[in-house]
Design an enzyme around this catalytic site. Structure first.
Site, PDB file in Angstrom:
ATOM      1  N   GLY A  19     -19.066  65.008   6.310  1.00  0.00           N
ATOM      2  CA  GLY A  19     -19.421  65.803   7.461  1.00  0.00           C
ATOM      3  C   GLY A  19     -20.873  65.706   7.870  1.00  0.00           C
ATOM      4  O   GLY A  19     -21.340  66.501   8.696  1.00  0.00           O
TER       5      GLY A  19
ATOM      6  N   ASP B 201     -29.783   5.381  -0.661  1.00  0.00           N
ATOM      7  CA  ASP B 201     -28.593   5.352   0.188  1.00  0.00           C
ATOM      8  C   ASP B 201     -28.988   5.608   1.640  1.00  0.00           C
ATOM      9  O   ASP B 201     -29.992   6.278   1.920  1.00  0.00           O
ATOM     10  CB  ASP B 201     -27.594   6.426  -0.253  1.00  0.00           C
ATOM     11  CG  ASP B 201     -26.946   6.101  -1.583  1.00  0.00           C
ATOM     12  OD1 ASP B 201     -26.995   4.933  -1.996  1.00  0.00           O
ATOM     13  OD2 ASP B 201     -26.403   7.036  -2.203  1.00  0.00           O
TER      14      ASP B 201
END
Length: 558
Positions: free
Chosen positions: A341, A152
């Site tokens: 923390g 193609d």
């Protein structure tokens, strides 16, 4: 049939599905790849160049019965109207001698002249480089001298041409008898469910769109393709497959792969929906498949003169390789974790201030708990407003108290909110896939198994001395000792959390030192991302010769 007036000749055996098909329509289907119109075929039939079981049939409307031997010859070109002309241009010649030429055809180059395709074509370029293949010198067709098979226009890769009519007849017979081995590489949407398989669905003209082929139940031609998945991209976005075709139907690989749900990237004909979605992507991949990603990689045939088996291969072109690399080269997804923390939010803030892409699960949850947030609505619906404020937002204090009191409530809230956060994080990573690294702060990443499920690529942990985390930083955040202890209890132990990390950020001094640590993590992450890309490039380079060896003489399959 007057053989002196024949410049080309085709012979086929019809099948059961051809019963009732008009002779001219049959040949129009068979010779579509040659760019030959039905009108030209009708002319040849009327000139007496068509036979059915050895009998000349001069009418195109003749109905076939099936299982006949049919043949047709091409009449002489009139006034050179179908004679291709030489055109100068570059050809990547892989092999050549006085009998055959093998070319690595570039994508975008049509194989031979055809209606609506004036060229220049591969034939035009071959005629310029090898004048001896012209019809007056070689005795071959003036329209497509040297051509024994085709690719193609937008397919790249190996194609063989011949230089004499004798060679054409020999090699054409080998193609017709399936003695030529051809292996293609394709990049397809998604990942086939089976890593390898055989597709044996018949192919014919699409029932309503005549310019397309399709898998059809009736009237199709036998078609057989074997495929093997070679590599699957991250998150199953696309995959690299090798496909060996045993028949040479028009658009066979494109049709068959689309039929099993995995059309080729860039194929607007057989994957229009997938291609449209691809083009709407917000990242660089959207522009990286301008053609169907198909490459004729490996070719093995018998030399028409010497009888030697010729085995050739050529790695894919740059656009193919660039797309593969781009599929792999998405952002390194770095999760940032740490005990409550520990300073992980400060680390992410430094990265964000430096202009780097960051995500915060805490910020996501805060938005979900806001008056118009989806999380607030879901919690209000589930608990009847028990943990909702008058403005519609979540009463965080009441909800936290309930979660402390009931592990069942806590788990239900997690099961409700965490999937939403996870989805938002996935969308964040998708948005920044072109960046080297994207950073996500997810406190419960390890507890949720994100690192094991592939939601992140690496994990960095922030380590803070216990006395600093539970003292100074706890007070800065305004947390009570009991609240921090509760948060800690819902997470892995610190030693387990840090042991699961790929990189550790130390937060044992001030903010300036922490910023330096964050910069070090960022450098490490970028290098990790680049090495991952280099490793994939090395793997690709090693893949091509390895595959060529596996496919030698038709091997490498099931």
């Amino acid at each position: 049939m007057d053989k002196e007036k024949i410049t080309h000749y085709w012979e086929r055996t019809t099948g059961a599905t051809d019963c009732g098909l008009r002779l001219d329509k049959f040949w129009a289907q068979e010779l579509a790849d040659a760019g030959i119109s039905r009108g030209r075929i009708k002319q040849w039939i009327e000139e007496g160049h068509a036979q059915v079981d050895g009998v000349v049939v001069p009418k195109g409307k003749h109905k076939l019965s099936g299982y006949e031997t049919v043949s047709i010859g091409a009449g002489e070109s009139r006034n050179g109207e179908d004679t291709a002309q030489p055109v100068p241009g570059d050809l990547d010649v892989v092999y050549e001698d006085s009998h055959v030429v093998v070319v690595d055809k570039i994508a975008g180059l049509t194989t031979h002249p055809a209606p609506g395709e004036p060229g220049p074509t591969l034939v035009n370029l071959l005629l310029h480089r090898y004048p001896d293949i012209s019809s007056q010198d070689s005795g071959m067709s003036g329209l497509r001298p040297g051509i024994v098979h085709r690719l193609d226009k937008d397919t790249s890769g190996l194609i063989v041409a011949v230089r004499t009519e004798a060679d054409r007849l020999t090699l054409s017979a080998d193609f017709a008898e399936r003695r030529v081995h051809k292996v293609y590489l394709a990049i397809v949407h998604g990942v086939p469910e089976r890593s390898q398989g055989t597709i044996e669905d018949s192919i014919g003209r699409h029932p309503t769109q005549k310019t397309r082929m399709a898998v059809v139940e009736k009237g199709g031609r036998e078609a057989r393709s074997e495929y093997r998945v070679l590599w699957a991209g991250p998150r199953g976005l696309a995959s690299l497959v090798a496909v060996r075709i045993h028949t040479g139907r028009t658009h066979q690989i494109r049709v068959h792969m689309a039929h099993i749900g995995h059309p080729l990237l860039g194929d607007t004909v057989y994957g229009p929906q997938e291609n449209a979605v691809w083009k709407r992507r917000s990242d660089s991949l959207a522009e990286m498949a301008p053609r169907q990603m198909l490459h004729a990689f490996h070719l093995s045939f018998t030399h028409p003169e010497s009888g030697e088996v010729m085995t050739l291969w050529r790695k894919p072109p740059q656009d193919f390789l660039m797309l593969l690399s781009a599929l792999k080269r998405e952002c390194l997804r770095l999760g940032v974790v740490g005990m409550p923390g520990s300073g992980k939010s400060a680390v992410v803030r430094f990265l964000r201030n430096a202009g780097l892409p960051t995500f915060s699960a805490d910020e996501s949850v805060a938005a979900l708990y806001a008056p118009e947030g989806d999380g607030a609505a879901m919690i209000r619906q589930r608990f009847g407003g028990e943990y909702s404020l008058s403005d519609g937002s979540v009463d965080k204090a009441a909800l936290f108290a309930a979660m402390l009191k009931s592990d069942g409530v806590r788990r239900e809230i997690m099961d409700t909110i965490h999937p939403i956060v996870q989805h938002e994080c996935e969308m964040f990573f998708k948005q920044y896939r072109d960046e080297p690294v994207a950073y996500a702060e997810i406190p419960l990443l390890l507890e949720g198994g994100w690192h094991e499920k592939g939601y992140v690529d690496a994990v960095a942990g922030v380590h803070c001395p216990q006395e600093k985390r539970t003292g100074e930083l706890r007070r800065i955040r305004g947390l009570s000792v009991e609240t921090l202890a509760a948060f800690d209890s819902w997470q892995w132990a610190e030693k387990d959390k840090l042991a699961a990390c790929d990189y550790i950020v130390e937060n044992n001094a001030g903010l300036d030192e922490l910023q330096v640590e964050a910069a070090g993590m960022q450098e490490w992450a970028v290098e990790l991302s680049e090495e991952r890309n280099r490793e994939f490039g090395r793997w690709l380079e090693a893949l091509w010769p390895q595959l060529a060896l596996e496919f030698q003489d038709g091997g490498g399959w099931m």
